[in-house]
Design a protein around this motif. Structure first.
Motif, short mmCIF file in Angstrom:
data_model
loop_
_atom_site.label_atom_id
_atom_site.label_comp_id
_atom_site.label_asym_id
_atom_site.label_seq_id
_atom_site.Cartn_x
_atom_site.Cartn_y
_atom_site.Cartn_z
N PHE A 183 -25.86 -91.24 15.52
CA PHE A 183 -26.10 -89.81 15.63
C PHE A 183 -25.09 -89.03 14.80
CE2 PHE A 183 -28.05 -90.85 19.89
CZ PHE A 183 -29.33 -90.47 19.54
N VAL A 184 -23.84 -89.48 14.81
CA VAL A 184 -22.81 -88.80 14.02
C VAL A 184 -23.17 -88.84 12.54
CG1 VAL A 184 -20.37 -88.79 13.37
CG2 VAL A 184 -21.03 -89.27 15.74
N LYS A 185 -23.68 -89.98 12.09
CA LYS A 185 -24.08 -90.10 10.69
C LYS A 185 -25.24 -89.17 10.37
CE LYS A 185 -22.56 -94.87 9.93
NZ LYS A 185 -22.97 -96.27 9.63
N TYR A 186 -26.19 -89.07 11.28
CA TYR A 186 -27.31 -88.14 11.08
C TYR A 186 -26.80 -86.71 11.01
CZ TYR A 186 -31.49 -85.37 11.96
OH TYR A 186 -32.48 -84.43 11.87
N TYR A 187 -25.88 -86.36 11.92
CA TYR A 187 -25.32 -85.01 11.94
C TYR A 187 -24.64 -84.70 10.60
CZ TYR A 187 -22.61 -81.02 13.72
OH TYR A 187 -22.06 -79.77 13.91
N ALA A 188 -23.87 -85.68 10.10
CA ALA A 188 -23.17 -85.48 8.82
C ALA A 188 -24.16 -85.30 7.68
CB ALA A 188 -22.25 -86.67 8.54
N ARG A 189 -25.25 -86.08 7.70
CA ARG A 189 -26.24 -86.04 6.62
C ARG A 189 -27.11 -84.80 6.66
NH1 ARG A 189 -27.53 -91.28 7.71
NH2 ARG A 189 -29.38 -90.57 8.81
N GLU A 190 -27.61 -84.46 7.85
CA GLU A 190 -28.69 -83.49 7.96
C GLU A 190 -28.26 -82.11 8.48
OE1 GLU A 190 -31.82 -84.06 7.06
OE2 GLU A 190 -31.53 -86.16 6.54
N ILE A 191 -27.20 -82.04 9.26
CA ILE A 191 -26.90 -80.81 9.97
C ILE A 191 -25.63 -80.13 9.47
CG2 ILE A 191 -26.44 -79.80 12.25
CD1 ILE A 191 -28.02 -82.09 13.48
N SER A 192 -24.61 -80.91 9.15
CA SER A 192 -23.29 -80.33 8.86
C SER A 192 -23.31 -79.38 7.66
CB SER A 192 -22.26 -81.43 8.64
OG SER A 192 -22.58 -82.20 7.49
N THR A 193 -24.22 -79.61 6.71
CA THR A 193 -24.29 -78.74 5.54
C THR A 193 -25.58 -77.93 5.49
OG1 THR A 193 -25.29 -80.50 4.19
CG2 THR A 193 -22.88 -80.32 4.18
N ALA A 194 -26.37 -77.97 6.55
CA ALA A 194 -27.69 -77.34 6.53
C ALA A 194 -27.63 -75.83 6.33
CB ALA A 194 -28.45 -77.66 7.81
N PHE A 195 -26.57 -75.18 6.84
CA PHE A 195 -26.51 -73.73 6.80
C PHE A 195 -25.45 -73.21 5.82
CE2 PHE A 195 -27.96 -75.10 10.98
CZ PHE A 195 -29.20 -74.48 11.03
N TYR A 196 -25.00 -74.10 4.93
CA TYR A 196 -24.01 -73.69 3.94
C TYR A 196 -24.69 -72.82 2.89
CZ TYR A 196 -20.53 -74.08 0.22
OH TYR A 196 -19.61 -73.82 -0.75
N LEU A 197 -24.09 -71.64 2.61
CA LEU A 197 -24.71 -70.67 1.71
C LEU A 197 -24.07 -70.64 0.34
CD1 LEU A 197 -25.02 -67.77 4.29
CD2 LEU A 197 -26.85 -69.26 3.49
N GLY A 198 -22.95 -71.33 0.16
CA GLY A 198 -22.23 -71.26 -1.10
C GLY A 198 -22.74 -72.23 -2.15
N ASN A 199 -22.06 -72.24 -3.27
CA ASN A 199 -22.39 -73.15 -4.37
C ASN A 199 -21.34 -74.25 -4.45
OD1 ASN A 199 -24.64 -71.54 -5.27
ND2 ASN A 199 -23.14 -70.09 -6.09
N GLY A 200 -21.68 -75.34 -5.11
CA GLY A 200 -20.73 -76.42 -5.26
C GLY A 200 -20.63 -77.27 -4.02
N PRO A 201 -19.53 -78.02 -3.85
CA PRO A 201 -19.36 -78.91 -2.69
C PRO A 201 -19.46 -78.12 -1.38
CG PRO A 201 -17.68 -79.32 -4.34
CD PRO A 201 -18.39 -78.09 -4.78
N ALA A 202 -20.13 -78.71 -0.41
CA ALA A 202 -20.37 -78.03 0.86
C ALA A 202 -19.13 -78.10 1.75
CB ALA A 202 -21.57 -78.64 1.56
N GLN A 203 -18.20 -77.18 1.54
CA GLN A 203 -16.99 -77.13 2.35
C GLN A 203 -17.26 -76.28 3.59
OE1 GLN A 203 -14.27 -78.98 1.67
NE2 GLN A 203 -15.48 -79.81 0.00
N THR A 204 -17.95 -76.86 4.54
CA THR A 204 -18.33 -76.12 5.73
C THR A 204 -17.36 -76.42 6.87
OG1 THR A 204 -19.70 -77.74 6.89
CG2 THR A 204 -20.69 -76.62 4.99
N PRO A 205 -17.33 -75.58 7.90
CA PRO A 205 -16.47 -75.87 9.05
C PRO A 205 -16.89 -77.13 9.79
CG PRO A 205 -17.94 -74.05 9.52
CD PRO A 205 -18.06 -74.32 8.07
N TYR A 206 -18.14 -77.53 9.63
CA TYR A 206 -18.62 -78.73 10.31
C TYR A 206 -18.11 -79.99 9.62
CZ TYR A 206 -21.49 -75.13 12.34
OH TYR A 206 -21.90 -73.97 12.96
N THR A 207 -18.03 -79.96 8.29
CA THR A 207 -17.48 -81.11 7.58
C THR A 207 -15.96 -81.12 7.64
OG1 THR A 207 -17.52 -79.89 5.47
CG2 THR A 207 -19.43 -81.25 5.99
N GLN A 208 -15.31 -79.95 7.66
CA GLN A 208 -13.86 -79.89 7.65
C GLN A 208 -13.25 -79.99 9.05
OE1 GLN A 208 -11.97 -76.78 5.47
NE2 GLN A 208 -13.11 -77.15 3.59
N LEU A 209 -13.93 -79.45 10.05
CA LEU A 209 -13.33 -79.39 11.39
C LEU A 209 -14.01 -80.29 12.41
CD1 LEU A 209 -12.90 -75.49 11.58
CD2 LEU A 209 -11.16 -77.18 10.97
#
Length: 454
Positions: A106-132
């Motif tokens: 489940f953690v792998k699915y979350y990392a793949r599908e959810i952690s960057t799903a709502f990222y609005l920026g460009n480039g690498p997805a530095q989201t709070p879900y991937t960082q925190l």
């Protein structure tokens, strides 16, 4: 013959109706014999929520049914994005009440599908879900289970798989138990993971559609932040996320925001750059200044309908807020790619204001606002996350549509169906259900019994 397992207290249906409950799992047989739908059992929130204003609140418990599911994994890269295939699955997940190592899928699915799903920026997805969030999911049990519950809820919604939804309930219960233990052990500390877990559980409430404990999670996390003056992170993401969840939920229900205005302002002022205050991460759909207008409108609207302020005072304030939103210019912070998304939000805020205070159509030219919202929505690419970041203003536009706006209503039906199928969150589905009822009856008071979040 061995007796069926029993829960410690009566089910919610029997308790509410004052009936005797046999407490059998997974469902109460007393309800079954009476032809009533059993609403399940509740587990007492202990630890922080057992004290003060949150004393006695309950958390929805899962049953002891066994559940299993299948999931295809084609790429172990945690940042790889893909859509679940429709072919027969091949990867089997063990049964419910899993040990921590089995939650890894489940953690792998979350990392793949959810952690960057709502990222609005460009480039690498530095989201709070991937960082925190994801780093904590490695060794913090409550976060690990909350992440697993979120992932299984998303998959279950997308595939309409009841076993996966049941799996999510089991993991949510495990997350709550682990959080309870953590709060008991570290009650005097500012533990980022405790706040993070409560935020995850609040978001999960809205993803699953079971919002019974949404306010409890918001209040509990806010109490820790208030007590220590910070959420413990450099950019204040959890404080800002709590403010977002609270205010956006209040705009689509009759309740007053849980957080005080000073708490909202503290969250919005948490992160600043040389150009001024900003969201800590690029995952919030609406610019921070416009969000503050939403918060002000929501509070004034609640004060107005509860007769705590005079109508003429409320209406004058509404006009002032509306003019401020209309004159807001974000050209210095907006890229061409994001302009349509933000302008949809600005117009959606004005439509929310017009509907909330029952202003005349001429006040802010409602028909022009609606036309521009739908025109810009059609222009957004369906292949970008920005397409899914306009649900709230589109919902506000839908509430303002006239009876014969057949084409626009159909556009919204397709839009929200796409959001639900892609994101695996129940709110788009509930949103269109609410809109259908409003379009049929013309009565927007249906919002008083809902809790929607976008």
């Amino acid at each position: 013959m061995a007796s069926k397992p029993q829960f410690g207290i009566a089910c919610k249906t029997c308790r509410r109706r004052g009936r005797k409950c046999d407490r059998t799992l997974p469902k109460c047989m007393s309800c079954h014999r009476r032809g009533a739908e059993c609403e399940g059992y509740a587990l007492r929130w202990v630890g922080l929520a057992a004290r003060g204003n949150m004393a006695g609140r309950t958390y929805q418990s899962a049953t002891k049914e066994q559940a299993s599911f299948h999931l295809v994994s084609e790429n172990e890269d945690p940042h790889a994005r893909r859509v679940l295939p429709h072919r027969r699955p091949t990867w089997t997940m063990p049964a419910a009440l899993l040990p921590p190592d089995s939650v890894q899928v489940f953690v792998k699915y979350y990392a793949r599908e959810i952690s960057t799903a709502f990222y609005l920026g460009n480039g690498p997805a530095q989201t709070p879900y991937t960082q925190l969030i994801l780093p904590m999911a490695t060794n913090v049990p409550c976060i690990r289970y909350a992440v697993g519950a979120t992932a299984s809820c998303h998959i279950g919604n997308r595939l309409q798989d009841n076993k996966l939804k049941m799996q999510s309930l089991h993991l949510r219960l495990e997350a709550t138990r682990a959080l309870r233990q953590q709060l008991t052990n570290d009650i005097e500390k500012t533990d980022i993971s405790s706040i993070a877990c409560m935020v995850l559980l609040a978001q999960l409430d809205l993803c699953s559609g079971d919002c019974l404990e949404f306010g409890t999670h918001i209040n509990a996390a806010s109490e820790i932040v208030k007590r220590h003056g910070s959420d413990g992170t450099e950019r204040g993401f959890f404080q800002q996320r709590l403010a977002w969840l609270d205010i956006m939920g209040a705009t689509t229900s009759s309740r007053m925001p849980h957080l005080k205005p000073e708490q909202i302002k503290a969250a919005l002022n948490k992160f600043k750059s040389p150009s001024g205050r900003k969201w800590g991460f690029d995952v919030f759909d609406c610019p921070i200044d416009l969000f503050e207008y939403i918060a002000d409108i929501a509070v004034w609207h609640k004060l107005h309908i509860s007769s705590q302020i005079e109508s003429d005072v409320a209406l004058r304030k509404a006009i002032v807020l509306g003019n401020a939103v209309r004159m807001w210019n974000g050209s210095d912070i907006l890229s061409d790619q994001r302009r349509d998304m933000v302008e949809i939000w600005r117009r959606g805020i004005l439509l929310y204001l017009v509907r909330s205070f029952q202003l005349s159509e001429e006040t802010f030219h409602t028909s022009d606002l609606l036309e521009d919202v739908f025109r810009r929505a059609e222009r957004l690419s369906s292949e970008t996350n920005r397409k899914f970041s306009t649900s709230w203003p589109l919902f506000q536009a839908g509430l303002c549509l006239r009876q014969k706006s057949y084409e626009r209503k159909q556009q919204l039906r397709k839009e929200f169906a796409s959001h639900f199928a892609t994101l695996g969150c129940c709110n788009p589905k509930f949103a269109i259900d609410v809109l259908e009822q409003v379009w049929q009856t013309g009565d927007t008071q249906i919002l008083d019994s809902q809790t929607l979040l976008f």
